[in-house]
Scaffold this motif. Structure first.
Motif, PDB file in Angstrom:
ATOM      1  N   THR A 239       0.839  -1.190   0.000  1.00  0.00           N
ATOM      2  CA  THR A 239       0.000   0.000   0.000  1.00  0.00           C
ATOM      3  C   THR A 239       0.882   1.250   0.000  1.00  0.00           C
ATOM      4  O   THR A 239       2.006   1.219   0.499  1.00  0.00           O
ATOM      5  CB  THR A 239      -0.939   0.011   1.221  1.00  0.00           C
ATOM      6  N   GLU A 240       0.378   2.330  -0.599  1.00  0.00           N
ATOM      7  CA  GLU A 240       1.136   3.579  -0.679  1.00  0.00           C
ATOM      8  C   GLU A 240       2.522   3.372  -1.292  1.00  0.00           C
ATOM      9  O   GLU A 240       3.532   3.906  -0.799  1.00  0.00           O
ATOM     10  CB  GLU A 240       1.271   4.243   0.703  1.00  0.00           C
ATOM     11  N   ALA A 241       2.611   2.590  -2.355  1.00  0.00           N
ATOM     12  CA  ALA A 241       3.917   2.302  -2.978  1.00  0.00           C
ATOM     13  C   ALA A 241       4.502   3.515  -3.677  1.00  0.00           C
ATOM     14  O   ALA A 241       5.718   3.617  -3.835  1.00  0.00           O
ATOM     15  CB  ALA A 241       3.776   1.152  -3.972  1.00  0.00           C
ATOM     16  N   GLY A 242       3.649   4.446  -4.123  1.00  0.00           N
ATOM     17  CA  GLY A 242       4.146   5.618  -4.833  1.00  0.00           C
ATOM     18  C   GLY A 242       3.855   5.539  -6.317  1.00  0.00           C
ATOM     19  O   GLY A 242       2.909   4.870  -6.743  1.00  0.00           O
ATOM     20  N   GLU A 243       4.672   6.224  -7.132  1.00  0.00           N
ATOM     21  CA  GLU A 243       4.417   6.243  -8.568  1.00  0.00           C
ATOM     22  C   GLU A 243       5.675   5.963  -9.347  1.00  0.00           C
ATOM     23  O   GLU A 243       6.774   5.885  -8.790  1.00  0.00           O
ATOM     24  CB  GLU A 243       3.805   7.599  -8.979  1.00  0.00           C
ATOM     25  N   GLY A 244       5.484   5.765 -10.655  1.00  0.00           N
ATOM     26  CA  GLY A 244       6.615   5.597 -11.552  1.00  0.00           C
ATOM     27  C   GLY A 244       7.459   4.380 -11.244  1.00  0.00           C
ATOM     28  O   GLY A 244       6.995   3.371 -10.708  1.00  0.00           O
ATOM     29  N   GLU A 245       8.732   4.491 -11.568  1.00  0.00           N
ATOM     30  CA  GLU A 245       9.676   3.390 -11.405  1.00  0.00           C
ATOM     31  C   GLU A 245       9.796   2.959  -9.950  1.00  0.00           C
ATOM     32  O   GLU A 245       9.814   1.762  -9.632  1.00  0.00           O
ATOM     33  CB  GLU A 245      11.032   3.838 -11.939  1.00  0.00           C
ATOM     34  N   ASN A 246       9.843   3.929  -9.029  1.00  0.00           N
ATOM     35  CA  ASN A 246       9.997   3.592  -7.610  1.00  0.00           C
ATOM     36  C   ASN A 246       8.813   2.796  -7.084  1.00  0.00           C
ATOM     37  O   ASN A 246       8.985   1.819  -6.340  1.00  0.00           O
ATOM     38  CB  ASN A 246      10.180   4.865  -6.780  1.00  0.00           C
ATOM     39  N   ARG A 248       6.819   0.891  -8.779  1.00  0.00           N
ATOM     40  CA  ARG A 248       6.828  -0.444  -9.388  1.00  0.00           C
ATOM     41  C   ARG A 248       7.880  -1.348  -8.730  1.00  0.00           C
ATOM     42  O   ARG A 248       7.624  -2.531  -8.497  1.00  0.00           O
ATOM     43  CB  ARG A 248       7.088  -0.313 -10.894  1.00  0.00           C
ATOM     44  N   ILE A 249       9.044  -0.790  -8.447  1.00  0.00           N
ATOM     45  CA  ILE A 249      10.090  -1.592  -7.799  1.00  0.00           C
ATOM     46  C   ILE A 249       9.639  -2.037  -6.417  1.00  0.00           C
ATOM     47  O   ILE A 249       9.781  -3.206  -6.047  1.00  0.00           O
ATOM     48  CB  ILE A 249      11.407  -0.796  -7.725  1.00  0.00           C
ATOM     49  N   LYS A 250       9.107  -1.111  -5.637  1.00  0.00           N
ATOM     50  CA  LYS A 250       8.679  -1.448  -4.274  1.00  0.00           C
ATOM     51  C   LYS A 250       7.570  -2.499  -4.306  1.00  0.00           C
ATOM     52  O   LYS A 250       7.582  -3.465  -3.526  1.00  0.00           O
ATOM     53  CB  LYS A 250       8.200  -0.193  -3.539  1.00  0.00           C
ATOM     54  N   SER A 251       6.611  -2.334  -5.208  1.00  0.00           N
ATOM     55  CA  SER A 251       5.517  -3.303  -5.330  1.00  0.00           C
ATOM     56  C   SER A 251       6.036  -4.669  -5.751  1.00  0.00           C
ATOM     57  O   SER A 251       5.651  -5.695  -5.187  1.00  0.00           O
ATOM     58  CB  SER A 251       4.479  -2.808  -6.343  1.00  0.00           C
ATOM     59  N   ALA A 252       6.904  -4.699  -6.757  1.00  0.00           N
ATOM     60  CA  ALA A 252       7.420  -5.977  -7.257  1.00  0.00           C
ATOM     61  C   ALA A 252       8.232  -6.701  -6.193  1.00  0.00           C
ATOM     62  O   ALA A 252       8.148  -7.931  -6.073  1.00  0.00           O
ATOM     63  CB  ALA A 252       8.273  -5.749  -8.506  1.00  0.00           C
ATOM     64  N   LEU A 253       9.018  -5.970  -5.406  1.00  0.00           N
ATOM     65  CA  LEU A 253       9.804  -6.592  -4.342  1.00  0.00           C
ATOM     66  C   LEU A 253       8.914  -7.375  -3.392  1.00  0.00           C
ATOM     67  O   LEU A 253       9.167  -8.540  -3.089  1.00  0.00           O
ATOM     68  CB  LEU A 253      10.573  -5.524  -3.559  1.00  0.00           C
ATOM     69  N   LEU A 267      -3.947  -9.926  -6.481  1.00  0.00           N
ATOM     70  CA  LEU A 267      -2.995  -8.870  -6.154  1.00  0.00           C
ATOM     71  C   LEU A 267      -3.443  -7.542  -6.737  1.00  0.00           C
ATOM     72  O   LEU A 267      -4.164  -7.473  -7.724  1.00  0.00           O
ATOM     73  CB  LEU A 267      -1.594  -9.235  -6.640  1.00  0.00           C
ATOM     74  N   ARG A 268      -2.992  -6.506  -6.039  1.00  0.00           N
ATOM     75  CA  ARG A 268      -3.156  -5.149  -6.559  1.00  0.00           C
ATOM     76  C   ARG A 268      -1.826  -4.428  -6.461  1.00  0.00           C
ATOM     77  O   ARG A 268      -1.162  -4.472  -5.430  1.00  0.00           O
ATOM     78  CB  ARG A 268      -4.205  -4.366  -5.769  1.00  0.00           C
ATOM     79  N   VAL A 269      -1.438  -3.791  -7.546  1.00  0.00           N
ATOM     80  CA  VAL A 269      -0.281  -2.908  -7.540  1.00  0.00           C
ATOM     81  C   VAL A 269      -0.818  -1.501  -7.315  1.00  0.00           C
ATOM     82  O   VAL A 269      -1.487  -0.938  -8.175  1.00  0.00           O
ATOM     83  CB  VAL A 269       0.482  -2.988  -8.882  1.00  0.00           C
ATOM     84  N   SER A 270      -0.570  -0.938  -6.135  1.00  0.00           N
ATOM     85  CA  SER A 270      -1.135   0.370  -5.768  1.00  0.00           C
ATOM     86  C   SER A 270      -0.188   1.489  -6.166  1.00  0.00           C
ATOM     87  O   SER A 270       0.821   1.732  -5.495  1.00  0.00           O
ATOM     88  CB  SER A 270      -1.390   0.429  -4.254  1.00  0.00           C
ATOM     89  N   LEU A 271      -0.484   2.172  -7.253  1.00  0.00           N
ATOM     90  CA  LEU A 271       0.366   3.242  -7.763  1.00  0.00           C
ATOM     91  C   LEU A 271      -0.368   4.576  -7.742  1.00  0.00           C
ATOM     92  O   LEU A 271      -1.591   4.619  -7.932  1.00  0.00           O
ATOM     93  CB  LEU A 271       0.800   2.942  -9.202  1.00  0.00           C
ATOM     94  N   PRO A 280      -1.502  -3.230 -16.260  1.00  0.00           N
ATOM     95  CA  PRO A 280      -0.448  -3.828 -17.106  1.00  0.00           C
ATOM     96  C   PRO A 280       0.751  -4.315 -16.308  1.00  0.00           C
ATOM     97  O   PRO A 280       1.308  -5.377 -16.602  1.00  0.00           O
ATOM     98  CB  PRO A 280      -0.074  -2.682 -18.050  1.00  0.00           C
ATOM     99  N   PHE A 281       1.167  -3.571 -15.293  1.00  0.00           N
ATOM    100  CA  PHE A 281       2.295  -4.007 -14.488  1.00  0.00           C
ATOM    101  C   PHE A 281       1.925  -5.227 -13.652  1.00  0.00           C
ATOM    102  O   PHE A 281       2.724  -6.161 -13.503  1.00  0.00           O
ATOM    103  CB  PHE A 281       2.779  -2.870 -13.580  1.00  0.00           C
ATOM    104  N   ALA A 282       0.707  -5.237 -13.119  1.00  0.00           N
ATOM    105  CA  ALA A 282       0.249  -6.404 -12.355  1.00  0.00           C
ATOM    106  C   ALA A 282       0.218  -7.646 -13.241  1.00  0.00           C
ATOM    107  O   ALA A 282       0.577  -8.751 -12.798  1.00  0.00           O
ATOM    108  CB  ALA A 282      -1.139  -6.131 -11.771  1.00  0.00           C
TER     109      ALA A 282
END
Length: 624
Positions: A239-246, A248-253, A267-271, A280-282
């Motif tokens: 949750t609250e992963a942020g936006e952009g590349e950062n 996505r990296i935090k979510s993927a980790l 799953l949900r990628v919260s951007l 698309p990233f999920a």
């Protein structure tokens, strides 16, 4: 596209939960979802956004229902979505008011409630709670959840118990602190109440903004369920992963680390982006995995076990060298010209945390002696046959395993790096290395994920040799690279088993060094930039969060170690940004409160004034 074998894993044997025409858990595929951020009372805008999210590939769409009017609007929203030709299940997001959940459950396929704020609890963090308080709270839960389960049974509606680190009750925090265990215990209390109510159409989630906290909470929850013969499906995400590349990296980790252990049914990628851009990233994450299943879920017949770490983390960084967690970049003719134009051929500091948003690699690997000669101030890794270059102090030779002398022969002297493959790791492989603590091991890009990789890393770690993990990717898509690198190396980074990253991706035009630094930052191995914590927004957000975040990032230099939060509303905002140095929280009337730590400094700021107000405070506090 990356040509990679699927990662076959034994999956936690959840039971199947009915959610409209797309059941969850059991042998169903990993389901994807996102959440609208339109005003729920704007029915047309909400329907249009739901359709965009579905068309992007979502199975489910969640909608905020903060009050009775919003819950009533769900009826028309559902009709509109169906009329447009879509039958995807809708989910209502409920906070504070149990009456809202009772109404929403009649119109949607699932409702999400939060143990921390769905039922109000008295007291504060200064009060000492007793076991009697727990019993009273459970009795209150039973009374308030009984009508909800009755309606859900009548309408076939599922429930998600959505626990967030930022909204734990004072009683839970008093007993367990702000910890992953507190999240697990808060969730399990609800599970016990639902068990008394004989309601099993449940999904659970335990989310936090830090990957390592979220991971531990889910692992504790799975252990608890296995101990009690429970098998509820798991909704995972940062949750609250942020936006952009950062973001996505935090979510993927976090997500990939759990999926690697077979944990996760949806799953949900919260951007902090448009909701349809999360999907698309999920999809790229979920497409990596194929799972093996069991026919029985009884614990005594269940072959699934939560895999413990093979390692006991020791030092995050190796000793006896000037290096910490490092980034290596391969340099050729074209990339050298790009690097020179961008950096002005700068000298790269070896020990200082860099405060630039786009960090420069610590080392460049190059096989062109001419380029090396043109760059006397850069730190280079060079092929071992560059003997003249290797003699210079900022040139470190790289040897292949075959370069090592046979036992009894003259050993390689000085500092060097060694490339080894998984098949080359044997006990005797390390015999000639043990007396050279400055030697490094480079992970070649032909080592597959899974047990072979784990065995390789364990051997390296047991011999106390620092490791740079290297991987070459055949893709032009940075998002795809992030997903696959997180699957392969994310857990190793989070456990502190890797001391450096070397990524090669010739087809990607962007500077992939920023991805490597992003992984080191999100895993806590090396902090080189400002960390931004921001929520994905929803109907409770009454200002343009994406624009405010963008303006703040553009107006502030990146300061290593500083944490800044931008949160949409009061529901989870203050809790999720509790460890931020500074943060904005939406008030619900289009204004913002500015926090320093947990203390409000300035109230009711106009959004347009947010960057300037924060800049002035940072100047006052000596950051600028």
């Amino acid at each position: 596209m990356i040509n990679s074998d699927f990662f076959h894993i034994a999956r936690f044997p959840s039971h199947q939960v009915s959610i409209g025409n797309r059941p969850l858990g059991g042998h169903e595929p990993i389901r994807l979802q996102s959440m609208t951020n339109t005003d729920t009372l704007d029915i047309k805008a909400t329907i249009d956004q739901i359709i965009r999210i579905i068309e992007a590939g979502a199975d489910y769409v969640r909608i905020s229902a903060p009050n009775m009017k919003a819950a009533e609007a769900l009826k028309e929203i559902k009709k509109g979505v169906v009329a447009a030709g879509f039958d995807n299940p809708l989910i209502a997001d409920i906070h504070f008011n149990p009456e809202v959940a009772l109404l929403a459950a009649r119109y949607v396929e699932k409702v999400r409630i939060n143990p921390g704020n769905y039922i109000r609890k008295g007291g504060s963090l200064t009060k000492s709670f007793t076991p009697e308080d727990t019993l009273q709270d459970k009795e209150q839960m039973f009374r308030q959840l009984k009508p909800l389960t009755d309606i859900c049974n009548d309408h076939g509606t599922a429930i998600r118990i959505g626990t967030n680190m930022g909204s734990l009750s004072p009683r839970i925090v008093d007993f367990y602190g702000n910890t992953p265990k507190a999240m697990m215990e808060a969730t399990f209390e609800f599970l016990e109440v639902f068990k008394e109510l004989n309601f099993n159409n449940l999904v659970i989630s335990l989310k936090a903004s830090k990957p390592i906290v979220m991971i531990e909470a889910y692992e504790l929850m799975v252990k608890k369920m296995l101990q009690h013969n429970m098998s509820f499906p798991l909704h995972i995400g940062i949750t609250e992963a942020g936006e952009g590349e950062n973001g996505r990296i935090k979510s993927a980790l976090g997500i990939c680390h759990l999926l690697n252990k077979g944990i996760g049914d949806t799953l949900r990628v919260s951007l902090t982006e448009a909701p349809e851009e999360e999907i698309p990233f999920a999809k790229k994450i979920s497409s990596i995995y194929q799972f093996s299943y069991t026919k029985k879920i009884e614990r005594q017949q269940n072959p699934y076990t939560l895999q413990e770490s093979d390692f006991t983390p020791k030092d995050l960084f190796w000793k006896d060298t000037r290096l910490k967690a490092v980034v290596v970049k391969t340099l050729d003719d074209q990339s050298f010209e790009n690097e020179k134009a961008k950096n002005g051929n700068p000298k790269i500091p070896a020990d200082k945390a860099m405060t630039l948003e786009h960090q420069k690699p610590d080392f460049y690997y190059c096989t062109d002696a001419i380029i090396i000669e043109k760059s006397p101030d850069l730190n280079f890794l060079v092929p071992s046959h560059f003997s003249s270059q290797a003699e210079k102090k900022n040139r470190i030779p790289v040897h292949m395993y075959d370069d090592l002398p046979e036992p009894g022969k003259q050993p390689i002297t000085g500092q060097y790096l060694l490339t080894m493959g998984c098949s080359e790791i044997k006990d005797e492989s390390f015999d000639t290395l043990l007396n050279r603590p400055t030697a490094l091991i480079i992970m070649p890009d032909d080592c597959p994920p899974g047990k072979d990789l784990r065995k390789f890393i364990q051997s390296v770690h047991e011999n106390k040799l620092p490791l740079i993990i290297k991987k070459r990717f055949n893709t032009a898509d940075p998002d795809e690279l992030i997903c696959h690198f997180a699957m392969m190396a994310g857990g190793l980074l989070l456990e502190g088993m890797v001391q450096g990253i070397w990524i090669e991706a010739p087809q990607i035009k962007e500077d992939i060094s920023t991805i490597a630094f992003g992984f080191l930052q999100s895993s806590g191995l090396r902090i080189t930039r400002t960390e931004y914590i921001s929520c994905p927004t929803c109907a409770r957000t009454s200002f343009d969060l994406q624009e405010i975040l963008k303006n703040i990032r553009q107006n502030l230099p990146s300061i290593a170690g500083l944490k800044i939060a931008v949160m949409g509303c009061i529901v989870n905002g203050p809790g999720e940004m509790a460890d931020a140095d500074y943060g904005f929280v939406g008030t619900g009337n289009g204004k913002l409160h500015l926090y320093k730590g947990k203390k409000i400094i300035t109230k009711n700021i106009e959004p347009a004034q947010a960057p300037e107000t924060l800049t002035n405070l940072l100047k006052q506090d000596g950051y600028l």
